[in-house]
Write a protein that holds these residues in place. Structure first.
Motif, short mmCIF file in Angstrom:
data_model
loop_
_atom_site.label_atom_id
_atom_site.label_comp_id
_atom_site.label_asym_id
_atom_site.label_seq_id
_atom_site.Cartn_x
_atom_site.Cartn_y
_atom_site.Cartn_z
N GLU A 174 0.82 -1.21 0.00
CA GLU A 174 0.00 0.00 0.00
C GLU A 174 0.85 1.26 0.00
OE1 GLU A 174 -2.84 2.08 3.24
OE2 GLU A 174 -3.30 0.00 2.78
N THR A 175 1.91 1.31 0.79
CA THR A 175 2.73 2.51 0.86
C THR A 175 3.67 2.63 -0.32
OG1 THR A 175 4.36 1.37 2.22
CG2 THR A 175 2.66 2.64 3.37
N ALA A 176 4.00 1.53 -0.99
CA ALA A 176 4.95 1.58 -2.10
C ALA A 176 4.38 2.29 -3.32
CB ALA A 176 5.38 0.17 -2.48
N GLY A 177 3.10 2.16 -3.61
CA GLY A 177 2.55 2.70 -4.84
C GLY A 177 1.75 3.97 -4.69
N LEU B 27 6.40 19.13 8.36
CA LEU B 27 7.59 18.94 7.54
C LEU B 27 7.20 18.76 6.08
CD1 LEU B 27 9.58 16.14 9.42
CD2 LEU B 27 10.29 18.49 9.16
N ALA B 28 8.07 19.21 5.21
CA ALA B 28 7.98 18.86 3.80
C ALA B 28 9.22 18.00 3.54
CB ALA B 28 8.01 20.10 2.93
N VAL B 29 9.04 16.84 2.94
CA VAL B 29 10.17 15.94 2.70
C VAL B 29 10.39 15.81 1.20
CG1 VAL B 29 11.09 13.62 3.06
CG2 VAL B 29 9.70 14.69 4.83
N ILE C 16 13.37 15.17 -11.32
CA ILE C 16 12.07 15.62 -10.82
C ILE C 16 11.98 15.22 -9.35
CG2 ILE C 16 9.57 15.40 -11.00
CD1 ILE C 16 9.99 14.86 -13.99
N TRP C 17 11.68 16.21 -8.51
CA TRP C 17 11.55 16.00 -7.07
C TRP C 17 10.08 15.98 -6.69
CZ3 TRP C 17 15.51 14.68 -4.07
CH2 TRP C 17 16.79 14.96 -4.53
N ARG C 18 9.75 15.21 -5.68
CA ARG C 18 8.40 15.17 -5.11
C ARG C 18 8.49 15.70 -3.69
NH1 ARG C 18 7.52 9.85 -4.81
NH2 ARG C 18 7.68 9.71 -2.56
N ILE C 19 7.50 16.48 -3.29
CA ILE C 19 7.43 16.99 -1.92
C ILE C 19 6.27 16.28 -1.22
CG2 ILE C 19 7.00 19.00 -0.47
CD1 ILE C 19 8.24 20.73 -2.66
N ASP C 20 6.61 15.52 -0.18
CA ASP C 20 5.59 14.86 0.64
C ASP C 20 5.42 15.67 1.92
OD1 ASP C 20 5.15 12.75 -1.14
OD2 ASP C 20 6.78 11.57 -0.28
N LEU C 21 4.18 15.96 2.27
CA LEU C 21 3.90 16.71 3.50
C LEU C 21 3.72 15.73 4.64
CD1 LEU C 21 1.36 19.29 2.03
CD2 LEU C 21 3.85 19.48 2.25
N GLN C 22 4.33 16.05 5.79
CA GLN C 22 4.27 15.16 6.94
C GLN C 22 3.97 15.93 8.21
OE1 GLN C 22 7.68 12.02 5.41
NE2 GLN C 22 7.76 12.69 7.51
N ASP C 23 3.32 15.24 9.14
CA ASP C 23 3.15 15.72 10.51
C ASP C 23 4.06 14.83 11.34
OD1 ASP C 23 2.42 16.68 12.95
OD2 ASP C 23 0.29 16.28 12.73
N GLY C 24 5.27 15.32 11.63
CA GLY C 24 6.28 14.49 12.28
C GLY C 24 6.73 13.41 11.31
N GLN C 25 6.63 12.16 11.71
CA GLN C 25 7.04 11.03 10.87
C GLN C 25 5.90 10.49 10.02
OE1 GLN C 25 10.19 9.78 10.54
NE2 GLN C 25 10.76 11.56 11.75
N LYS C 26 4.69 11.00 10.21
CA LYS C 26 3.51 10.47 9.52
C LYS C 26 3.21 11.30 8.27
CE LYS C 26 -1.28 9.32 10.21
NZ LYS C 26 -2.43 10.16 10.36
#
Length: 149
Positions: free
Chosen positions: A26-29, A83-85, A124-134
């Motif tokens: 689920e998290t891979a795709g 966080l933005a990762v 190409i970079w992707r920005i994932d938004l996080q609340d702490g580690q989630k």
């Protein structure tokens, strides 16, 4: 004796695959399944039950480490540890956390430089938004941008 240990090992591996396999798949795709929103061409917006989200990315000036970017995010509800990762979308180059600084109660900003890539402007970079580690799951877009040299 050896046969018993092997059978027991296979049974434990099968149980582990059944228990954790769906979670890994689920998290891979998830990033690839979402439509892309190019942050350098437009702001990305969406609605949730809490309210409206807006993510904008702009180029600043070229610094010693490369092109600098400013990420501005407006949220309907303030996350605890926002966080933005940065993660490579076109190729894996590691993960680079960018702490978001609160500007107003529901407005955040960060300035960062995307790491250099040997492929040049093709990265190409992707920005994932996080609340702490989630990772925040309410983002319907893959927030991406093409690194400028």
């Amino acid at each position: 004796m050896v046969r018993t240990i092997m059978v027991l090992g296979l049974v434990l591996a099968a149980i582990g695959a059944l228990a954790f396999g769906p979670q890994w798949l689920e998290t891979a795709g998830t990033a690839e399944e979402r439509p892309e929103c190019d942050l350098l061409s437009r702001a990305c917006t969406w609605e949730t039950d809490e309210g409206a989200w807006r993510v904008e990315l702009s180029t600043l000036e070229e610094g010693d480490q490369g092109m600098e970017y400013r990420l501005a995010i407006t949220v309907p509800e303030a996350p605890d540890r926002f966080l933005a990762v940065l993660r490579g979308q076109s190729m894996y180059m590691g993960e680079y956390p960018v702490p978001m600084e609160r500007q107003e109660p529901l407005s955040y900003q960060a300035t960062f430089t995307a790491p250099f890539c040997t492929t040049g402007a093709e990265m190409i970079w992707r920005i994932d938004l996080q609340d702490g580690q989630k990772v925040l799951e309410n983002v319907p877009w893959a927030l991406v941008f093409r690194a400028e040299k």
